[in-house]
Design a protein around this motif. Structure first.
Motif: not given
Length: 166
Positions: A7-8, A31-32, A36-37, A47-49
């Motif tokens: 989770k964020t 995203v869902g 993502k980041k 950075h992107l995951y």
């Protein structure tokens, strides 16, 4: 074995593009259910995951293992050669995974202050933690002689000079 849903704001292991290591990151965008980041908790970069390299290697080893054992023999024994090549690739991947696991075990939970900056003038002992500018974090595996040590880095063991005076 249960894994918590990411989770964020939570933590996740990811390959850091700046540190060039699998490290703990904070999730900053999703995203869902997909991460993502992320933000590296070591260097602070965003950075992107990216999946940890250890997971990527494990998946490749599993794929090589299933591909090698699933082959059927054709005329002329051509699949026997292919199967032995897959086993050799699988063995190399397993050695690399074992070495990575040994390195991770040695440095796990160590604060960044526990690592000495590597210098050729340092005299090192087995088990000491070092931070090399090119190879990253490592642990002294053994002292070869009074001028050489073997240091285990994530990318493998390196023979390095130590105890040199100018």
């Amino acid at each position: 074995m249960t894994t918590k849903k990411p989770k964020t704001g939570g933590e996740i292991d990811s390959y850091c593009t700046k540190c060039k290591l699998d490290l703990t990151h904070r999730i900053i965008a999703m995203v869902g259910d997909d991460v993502k980041k992320v933000e590296c908790k070591t260097c602070g970069s965003h950075h992107l995951y990216r999946r940890p390299k250890s997971e990527v290697l494990a998946a490749a080893a599993l794929k090589a293992k299933t591909t090698g054992s699933a082959s059927t023999k054709r005329e002329g024994g051509s699949d026997e050669k292919r199967s032995s090549g897959a086993r050799a690739g699988s063995a190399a991947a397993k050695r690399e995974m074992d070495q990575t696991a040994q390195w991770e075990h040695a440095i796990a939970g160590q604060p960044s202050t526990a690592f000495k900056p590597y210098r050729i003038s340092l005299t090192l002992n087995p088990g000491e933690l070092v931070r090399h500018p090119k190879f990253g974090d490592g642990v002294v595996a053994r002292v070869i002689d009074r001028g050489k040590v073997e240091i285990l880095f994530k990318d493998g063991a390196k023979t390095m000079a130590h105890g040199q005076t100018s």
